[in-house]
Structure formats: structure tokens, C-alpha cells
Design an enzyme around this catalytic site. Structure first.
Site, PDB file in Angstrom:
ATOM      1  N   GLY A  43       0.832  -1.202   0.000  1.00  0.00           N
ATOM      2  CA  GLY A  43       0.000   0.000   0.000  1.00  0.00           C
ATOM      3  C   GLY A  43       0.870   1.257   0.000  1.00  0.00           C
ATOM      4  O   GLY A  43       0.555   2.250  -0.662  1.00  0.00           O
ATOM      5  N   ASP A  44       1.981   1.211   0.723  1.00  0.00           N
ATOM      6  CA  ASP A  44       2.891   2.364   0.780  1.00  0.00           C
ATOM      7  C   ASP A  44       3.575   2.571  -0.571  1.00  0.00           C
ATOM      8  O   ASP A  44       3.761   3.711  -1.026  1.00  0.00           O
ATOM      9  CB  ASP A  44       3.958   2.161   1.870  1.00  0.00           C
ATOM     10  CG  ASP A  44       3.332   1.816   3.210  1.00  0.00           C
ATOM     11  OD1 ASP A  44       2.203   2.275   3.474  1.00  0.00           O
ATOM     12  OD2 ASP A  44       3.965   1.066   3.987  1.00  0.00           O
TER      13      ASP A  44
END
Ligand code: ADP
Length: 310
Positions: free
Chosen positions: A253-254
Site C-alpha cells: 500500500g505504501d
């Protein structure tokens, strides 16, 4: 320059043991120590894409020193506020195919430290074109702290991507100054709205009509191996990704936030922005390291991603 903010970074330690014994001595066979925190992953992937980046946030003590040392080793420019208390360790014990985690909550900030960071943040925004704020807030700060950061970024004319969850996110979305972009997954959306949100398109379309989301330019609902559903202004998109061999999904997600930020900062088209975000997420899952992508594979996977208006 892209500014990547982590308010509660950690040193992530993983201990490999053959079998984990309770109430006994466990000798570690292999260990790995990394500078952890969602915003640090964003900074690492952004740097790998050769975009100017600065990592900031708060840290303290010898653990804080270690984080700075690791960032310097990776040539990631950083400018953190030093606080009095020690930053945290997060420990993952890997044993018998399982992962037992012991997570410190991290230092509590004083009121003065909270105010000092806001001042530093405003100063850094003067040289920033886009800011990504990731993760939860440390103890000691008011629940509306991200609201205060949002107000500052609006004042400075800098777009903010906010990738948080729980109370920190819901408080921020109550602000009349909305973030420019958010990247919730379906679990985070469910938690935010207090109801089950599934990955079905009609359901997602309706969910994002909720007043909490009004005024947010980009909402990227990432759905792991299923790609993403995205609302940009009045347009909705389904982004489909190919099946790949996943090595370690932590931090994907990052990496998605980093790819999104870089493409946005380069003023690319909606299609390119979404394809870049999905590619960096996917490339992160293909590596053992968290917040690491093999940029040489970028073009190959980019072309497999499908963006369709729905
Ligand atoms: P988060 O880590 O915030 O929950 P996701 O798990 O939704 O985020 O992952 C973000 C992005 O990373 C996805 O949209 C996708 O591009 C990529 N990704 C994550 N898991 C997988 C997977 N199993 N297969 C392929 N891509 C993945």
C-alpha cells in the site's frame, strides 16, 4: 519535491527461530533490522523512482538515531524533529511458518513537541510540491492533529495524500479542508464507516458517495491482488492487475502511494497515474524487502494493467 511524513516510525526487528517456546529461552538463528514506518516506505520507493524526496516526522533516542543512519545509508534525505523520548521497536518473531508480533505503541509526545513539529512541517512545505502523510498518530497528540496538518498544507498550497486509518483518518475527514487524496483498503473503509464494505463495484460507488468523502479529489480503494477501485472527481475507474508471484505483500500500500505521488507530481495522465501506482504496489509484493521495488521491471508490468471507466 515530495515530502513523506511518518509520525511514529520504528525499528522493525524480525527474529527467525526454529520453534517458539513460551516461558523458556529462544535463541535467534537469523535477524533483520530495518527502519520501519509507512512514510519511510513511501520515501524509499519514491527515491528508487529517482524523484526528489524528503523523509520527515518525529523520532528520538538511539532508536531514532538508528533510523536516521539507515536513511542516510540509503541516500534518502531526511529532516525529523528530535523528541525527548525513545522511538519504538516493533518485533516480529518468525517461527514454524507463523509470525508472532510484539509492537510497542511508541513514545508519547509533549504538547510543545506537537507544536514544534507543526512549525517544522510548515517550513518544509515551502519546498514541497506534494506531501504524503502515512500511518497513525503517536500518543500525546490530539486526535485532530492531521486536521491541523491539513489546514497548514492548504494554506501553503501543497496537495496532501493521507494514508491513515481509524480515528486519525476519520478525524481528518471531518475537516472542512479535505485531503487531496486518500488510499483506504476495503477493511479501512469498513472501519471508517462502521459497516462492511466489499469489493463489489456498485457497493463501492455507493460507499464513496458518503459525505465524509465529498471534496476529496482522488480516492484509491486498493484491493490487494484484485487491483483497485478509484474515484477521481466525478469519474470512477476499475483497475485490473495481472496475477503475480507474491513474495512479501507488506508495504505494498505504501509503494502504491509512492507510485501515485510520483506520477501525480510529474503531471501525468489519469491512466498513467493509476498504472504507475498499481505497478509500484505489485513490484513491492515481488521483493522480500519492505518498501523496495525493482525499478527495472516497471515497464514490463505497467503494460499489463488495465484501467477502465465504470
Ligand atoms: P494495503 O497494504 O494498504 O492494504 P493493498 O494490499 O491493497 O494495500 O495493496 C496495494 C497494491 O499493491 C494493490 O492495489 C496492488 O497493486 C498491489 N498488491 C497487493 N497485493 C497484491 C497481490 N497479492 N498480487 C498483486 N498485487 C498486489
Amino acid at each position: 519535491m515530495i515530502l513523506a511524513v511518518t509520525m511514529n516510525p520504528s525499528v522493525d526487528i524480525s527474529y527467525h527461530v526454529e520453534s517458539f517456546k513460551l516461558d523458556d529461552i529462544n535463541r535467534v538463528e537469523d535477524l533483520r533490522k530495518t527502519a520501519g514506518g509507512k512514510g519511510l516506505n513511501v520515501a524509499r520507493v519514491t527515491a528508487q523512482m529517482e524523484e526528489a524526496v524528503m523523509a520527515t516526522g518525529v523520532l528520538g533516542g538511539t532508536i531514532g538515531d538508528y533510523i536516521v543512519q539507515e536513511l542516510n545509508k540509503s541516500n534518502i534525505p531526511n529532516d525529523f524533529l528530535k523528541i525527548k523520548k525513545e522511538s519504538r521497536n516493533c518485533i516480529a518473531i518468525l517461527h514454524e511458518g507463523m509470525q508472532t508480533e510484539i509492537l510497542e505503541s511508541g513514545p508519547a509526545l509533549s504538547k510543545e513537541e506537537g507544536a514544534a513539529f507543526l512549525e517544522k512541517f510548515e517550513g518544509l512545505l515551502a519546498n514541497t510540491s506534494l506531501v504524503a502523510v502515512s500511518g497513525s498518530l503517536p500518543k500525546g497528540l490530539a486526535a485532530n492533529y492531521y486536521q491541523q496538518m491539513l489546514k497548514i498544507s492548504h494554506k501553503m498550497g501543497v496537495r496532501m495524500i493521507l494514508d491513515s486509518s481509524g480515528e486519525s483518518l476519520s478525524q481528518a475527514l471531518l475537516c472542512e479542508k479535505k485531503p487531496f487524496a486518500i488510499k483506504p483498503n476495503t477493511a479501512e473503509l469498513s472501519q471508517l464507516l462502521g459497516m462492511k464494505v466489499d469489493a463489489e463495484i456498485a457497493n463501492l460507488k455507493q460507499t464513496l458517495n458518503h459525505p465524509l468523502f465529498h471534496g476529496i479529489e482522488w480516492i484509491i480503494v486498493s484491493m490487494g491482488g484484485e487491483g483497485a477501485f478509484v474515484r477521481h472527481g466525478d469519474d470512477d475507474y476499475k483497475v485490473t492487475i495481472p496475477k503475480i508471484e507474491v513474495v512479501n505483500p507488506v508495504g505494498s500500500g505504501d509503494a502504491t502511494v509512492a507510485g501515485f505521488a510520483v506520477a501525480l507530481n510529474r503531471n501525468q495522465s489519469v491512466e498513467t497515474i493509476l498504472k504507475t501506482a498499481m505497478t509500484t504496489g505489485m513490484l513491492n509484493t515481488m521483493e522480500a524487502g519492505t518498501g523496495y521495488i525493482d525499478v527495472n521491471k516497471m515497464n514490463e508490468y505497467f503494460d499489463f494493467i488495465k484501467v477502465e471507466k465504470v
